[in-house]
Motif scaffolding. Sequence first.
Motif, PDB file in Angstrom:
ATOM      1  N   SER A 178      38.353  57.674  25.599  1.00 43.69           N
ATOM      2  CA  SER A 178      37.758  57.062  24.432  1.00 43.69           C
ATOM      3  C   SER A 178      37.610  57.409  23.220  1.00 43.69           C
ATOM      4  CB  SER A 178      35.998  56.914  25.128  1.00 43.69           C
ATOM      5  OG  SER A 178      35.604  58.045  25.231  1.00 43.69           O
ATOM      6  N   SER A 179      37.793  58.955  23.368  1.00 47.23           N
ATOM      7  CA  SER A 179      38.118  59.766  21.998  1.00 47.23           C
ATOM      8  C   SER A 179      39.209  59.560  21.370  1.00 47.23           C
ATOM      9  CB  SER A 179      37.785  61.136  22.235  1.00 47.23           C
ATOM     10  OG  SER A 179      36.430  61.508  22.637  1.00 47.23           O
ATOM     11  N   GLU A 180      40.346  59.077  22.286  1.00 48.70           N
ATOM     12  CA  GLU A 180      41.735  58.892  21.646  1.00 48.70           C
ATOM     13  C   GLU A 180      41.763  57.594  21.071  1.00 48.70           C
ATOM     14  OE1 GLU A 180      44.831  60.771  24.725  1.00 48.70           O
ATOM     15  OE2 GLU A 180      43.334  59.643  25.854  1.00 48.70           O
ATOM     16  N   ARG A 181      41.031  56.503  21.498  1.00 49.49           N
ATOM     17  CA  ARG A 181      40.839  55.141  20.985  1.00 49.49           C
ATOM     18  C   ARG A 181      40.059  55.323  20.038  1.00 49.49           C
ATOM     19  NH1 ARG A 181      41.215  51.194  25.438  1.00 49.49           N
ATOM     20  NH2 ARG A 181      39.516  49.920  24.427  1.00 49.49           N
ATOM     21  N   ASP A 182      39.062  56.024  20.021  1.00 47.05           N
ATOM     22  CA  ASP A 182      38.129  56.173  18.707  1.00 47.05           C
ATOM     23  C   ASP A 182      38.902  56.920  17.473  1.00 47.05           C
ATOM     24  OD1 ASP A 182      36.040  54.961  19.711  1.00 47.05           O
ATOM     25  OD2 ASP A 182      35.090  56.865  20.366  1.00 47.05           O
ATOM     26  N   LEU A 183      39.714  57.719  17.653  1.00 49.52           N
ATOM     27  CA  LEU A 183      40.531  58.328  16.670  1.00 49.52           C
ATOM     28  C   LEU A 183      41.543  57.562  16.069  1.00 49.52           C
ATOM     29  CD1 LEU A 183      40.966  60.911  15.131  1.00 49.52           C
ATOM     30  CD2 LEU A 183      42.315  61.889  16.919  1.00 49.52           C
ATOM     31  N   VAL A 184      42.205  56.878  17.002  1.00 47.28           N
ATOM     32  CA  VAL A 184      43.146  55.881  16.375  1.00 47.28           C
ATOM     33  C   VAL A 184      42.415  54.699  15.595  1.00 47.28           C
ATOM     34  CG1 VAL A 184      44.676  53.875  17.183  1.00 47.28           C
ATOM     35  CG2 VAL A 184      44.887  55.930  18.447  1.00 47.28           C
ATOM     36  N   LYS A 185      41.379  54.236  15.858  1.00 48.04           N
ATOM     37  CA  LYS A 185      40.612  53.387  14.985  1.00 48.04           C
ATOM     38  C   LYS A 185      40.151  53.990  13.768  1.00 48.04           C
ATOM     39  CE  LYS A 185      37.618  52.249  18.577  1.00 48.04           C
ATOM     40  NZ  LYS A 185      36.743  51.436  19.395  1.00 48.04           N
ATOM     41  N   ALA A 186      39.841  55.196  13.733  1.00 48.02           N
ATOM     42  CA  ALA A 186      39.485  55.954  12.593  1.00 48.02           C
ATOM     43  C   ALA A 186      40.629  56.173  11.503  1.00 48.02           C
ATOM     44  CB  ALA A 186      38.986  57.271  12.892  1.00 48.02           C
ATOM     45  N   VAL A 187      41.651  56.550  12.158  1.00 54.64           N
ATOM     46  CA  VAL A 187      42.969  56.446  11.184  1.00 54.64           C
ATOM     47  C   VAL A 187      43.354  55.189  10.739  1.00 54.64           C
ATOM     48  CG1 VAL A 187      45.828  56.856  11.410  1.00 54.64           C
ATOM     49  CG2 VAL A 187      44.024  58.440  12.485  1.00 54.64           C
ATOM     50  N   LEU A 188      43.189  54.075  11.428  1.00 55.24           N
ATOM     51  CA  LEU A 188      43.497  52.722  10.905  1.00 55.24           C
ATOM     52  C   LEU A 188      42.632  52.254  10.138  1.00 55.24           C
ATOM     53  CD1 LEU A 188      44.120  50.812  14.437  1.00 55.24           C
ATOM     54  CD2 LEU A 188      45.769  51.477  12.747  1.00 55.24           C
ATOM     55  N   ASP A 189      41.265  52.969   9.673  1.00 53.49           N
ATOM     56  CA  ASP A 189      40.517  52.597   8.891  1.00 53.49           C
ATOM     57  C   ASP A 189      41.052  53.031   7.407  1.00 53.49           C
ATOM     58  OD1 ASP A 189      38.672  51.276  10.327  1.00 53.49           O
ATOM     59  OD2 ASP A 189      37.297  53.268  10.670  1.00 53.49           O
ATOM     60  N   PHE A 190      42.275  53.855   7.231  1.00 56.33           N
ATOM     61  CA  PHE A 190      42.399  54.444   5.922  1.00 56.33           C
ATOM     62  C   PHE A 190      42.883  53.355   4.868  1.00 56.33           C
ATOM     63  CE2 PHE A 190      45.965  56.362   3.489  1.00 56.33           C
ATOM     64  CZ  PHE A 190      44.919  57.082   2.664  1.00 56.33           C
ATOM     65  N   LEU A 205      50.194  64.235  20.867  1.00 55.41           N
ATOM     66  CA  LEU A 205      51.140  64.793  19.701  1.00 55.41           C
ATOM     67  C   LEU A 205      50.993  63.967  18.603  1.00 55.41           C
ATOM     68  CD1 LEU A 205      53.562  67.073  21.813  1.00 55.41           C
ATOM     69  CD2 LEU A 205      51.740  68.062  20.240  1.00 55.41           C
ATOM     70  N   ALA A 206      51.625  62.727  18.987  1.00 56.57           N
ATOM     71  CA  ALA A 206      51.891  61.731  17.787  1.00 56.57           C
ATOM     72  C   ALA A 206      50.548  61.391  17.118  1.00 56.57           C
ATOM     73  CB  ALA A 206      52.386  60.674  18.499  1.00 56.57           C
ATOM     74  N   LEU A 207      49.588  61.435  18.132  1.00 58.48           N
ATOM     75  CA  LEU A 207      47.920  60.994  17.445  1.00 58.48           C
ATOM     76  C   LEU A 207      47.914  62.255  16.374  1.00 58.48           C
ATOM     77  CD1 LEU A 207      45.740  59.234  16.823  1.00 58.48           C
ATOM     78  CD2 LEU A 207      44.813  60.052  18.954  1.00 58.48           C
ATOM     79  N   CYS A 208      48.144  63.542  16.846  1.00 56.26           N
ATOM     80  CA  CYS A 208      47.733  64.767  15.858  1.00 56.26           C
ATOM     81  C   CYS A 208      48.621  64.480  14.649  1.00 56.26           C
ATOM     82  CB  CYS A 208      48.003  65.971  16.654  1.00 56.26           C
ATOM     83  SG  CYS A 208      47.062  66.449  17.642  1.00 56.26           S
ATOM     84  N   VAL A 209      49.660  64.109  14.787  1.00 53.50           N
ATOM     85  CA  VAL A 209      50.876  63.933  13.444  1.00 53.50           C
ATOM     86  C   VAL A 209      50.072  62.811  12.530  1.00 53.50           C
ATOM     87  CG1 VAL A 209      53.064  63.040  12.674  1.00 53.50           C
ATOM     88  CG2 VAL A 209      52.879  64.330  14.636  1.00 53.50           C
ATOM     89  N   VAL A 210      49.779  61.526  12.963  1.00 48.41           N
ATOM     90  CA  VAL A 210      49.168  60.618  12.101  1.00 48.41           C
ATOM     91  C   VAL A 210      47.838  61.066  11.559  1.00 48.41           C
ATOM     92  CG1 VAL A 210      50.620  58.906  12.988  1.00 48.41           C
ATOM     93  CG2 VAL A 210      48.160  59.224  13.940  1.00 48.41           C
ATOM     94  N   THR A 211      47.143  61.751  12.279  1.00 44.55           N
ATOM     95  CA  THR A 211      45.774  62.134  11.674  1.00 44.55           C
ATOM     96  C   THR A 211      45.995  63.444  10.715  1.00 44.55           C
ATOM     97  OG1 THR A 211      44.880  62.019  14.003  1.00 44.55           O
ATOM     98  CG2 THR A 211      43.616  63.193  12.546  1.00 44.55           C
ATOM     99  N   ARG A 212      47.002  64.232  11.076  1.00 45.39           N
ATOM    100  CA  ARG A 212      47.134  65.177   9.824  1.00 45.39           C
ATOM    101  C   ARG A 212      47.746  64.671   8.725  1.00 45.39           C
ATOM    102  NH1 ARG A 212      50.233  67.612   7.211  1.00 45.39           N
ATOM    103  NH2 ARG A 212      52.080  66.336   7.834  1.00 45.39           N
TER     104      ARG A 212
END
Length: 548
Positions: free
Chosen positions: A462-474, A523-530
């Motif tokens: 769920s934390s992975e899903r939530d982080l993707v959603k947070a990135v998509l908000d940008f 790792l890919a999620l880390c890349v887009v978050t950074r």
Amino acid sequence: MTALTDLHAAVRSAASAVAGDAGGAAVGKASLERPKQAGHGDFATNAAMVLTKALKRPPREIAADLAQRLQDDLGDAVTRVDIAGPGFLNVVLADGWFTAALAGVLDAGERFGAGGADPVRKVNVEFVSANPTGPLHVGHTRNAAYGDALARILELRGHEVSREFYVNDHGTQVVKFGESVQARARGEEVAEDGYRGTYVAEIAAEIPGADGDDLAATSATAVELMRARAQASLERFGVVFDTWYSEKTLHDGEPSKVDHAFEVLAQQGRTFEQDGALWLRTTAFGDDKDRVLRRSTGDHTYFASDIAYHLDKRERGFELLLDVWGADHHGYVERVHAGFEALGGAREDLGLLIMQFVQLKNGEDLTAMSKRAGTLVTLDQLVDAIGVDAARWYLLNRSHDTQIDLDLAAAREQSRENPVYYVQYAHARIASVLRGQGDERVAAAVAAVGTGPALDGVELHSSERDLVKAVLDFPDVVAEAEERRAPHRVATYATELAQQFSAFYRDCPVKAADDETVKSFRLALCVVTRETLERSLGLLGVGAPREM
């Protein structure tokens, strides 16, 4: 387009299909939001509720039709669509939707969150514009941070932006400043209504012959020296202006730009003579009284300069004018808007943004400011005390129309209680994680996510899903910040994204991931978050360090 905008489009398409011709404008009101409670799905829509009146059917009945349509249209991307309460729809998305969404962000690269302005316009952002009779103080610093961040947001959205500083180098204050410089050069006391700060003596020492009788030359040189000091301070703060516009140029020449503005107004029948003065009929545009442009003595009012300046901006080709003013200008808003409309401009093409005051705190001590008395905290002193990044963050993380109490002690603190440190530390932590895996492994992870099928079957936390959603908000945050002229929304978003990453980092090991496919996704999620944190900080003019 992102996965989120595609999803919103699918909701509206389903609403249009269910409603048919009866839907009309109601379809456009169908929203897509993140539920406040995690158990209510990934996204929620009010589509059934907004169609009730048009279709004359119970909302839950409409919701059942919408749910079926969405499931048919979205296919494997959706796990289920639940009906809740009076007719809300809660959409639960499949893990495959999240991996595809992440691939979309990676594919967009630097274009993620960029563009979208409709229409694209040539924009003039005029800010700071402090009288060149003293150093830039903390209030000017807030104005500088805000104007520059707003310009950065407008540029990311696709507008052509010009940053402009209006130099008030014409009028009584310039004469008084020159007189104060001359007094210091002669070793005399400054007049009670003059400028007394230590900087006046410094300027006097830099001007050869300042103790002479040529007041005009001394005043002009003193103003230019102060303007140059302001430019140096602002550039140290990361603010670079495209144009330094001299008020004096509005009054030079035959005819002057002020005279030209008077002619334009006269041709439109907006002015009249009374008691030997020239007036503008601003009451025709909502002002509480008509305003004088030229006094019976022949002197122009400050309002006349404002009129000519805004006309000149339009004649230079700017389509949207944004003026960032200090709190003491609140009473000028209606008359300036009236003057702009009298020239033929549309009110919505002139944004007058009023900044509220800044109070500095160091514990419980408050610092007052007075330019003439010389007891002020300057931009340079603030930067010396807490640095550029902290200064810009703390001056931007609240709405511009809200007063700020800036606590210097809190701004210097290096802990999670200090939001700028917290966000920068999150960025540095991600950079460290990626650095530890090596460029080759990170590139392989990005490639694996980009191909899509390589991640089939991955079950997300769920934390992975939530982080993707947070990135998509940008992208939506940037669009909202442009629409509301609200850079503080970006600061709030950056904090929330950093918090979401912290939850992901706690719950989802990257280096120690058991499965290489899962590790690639993380790792890919880390890349887009950074990258998204870096872009957010960049819009605020705040650095994104990779080591701390």
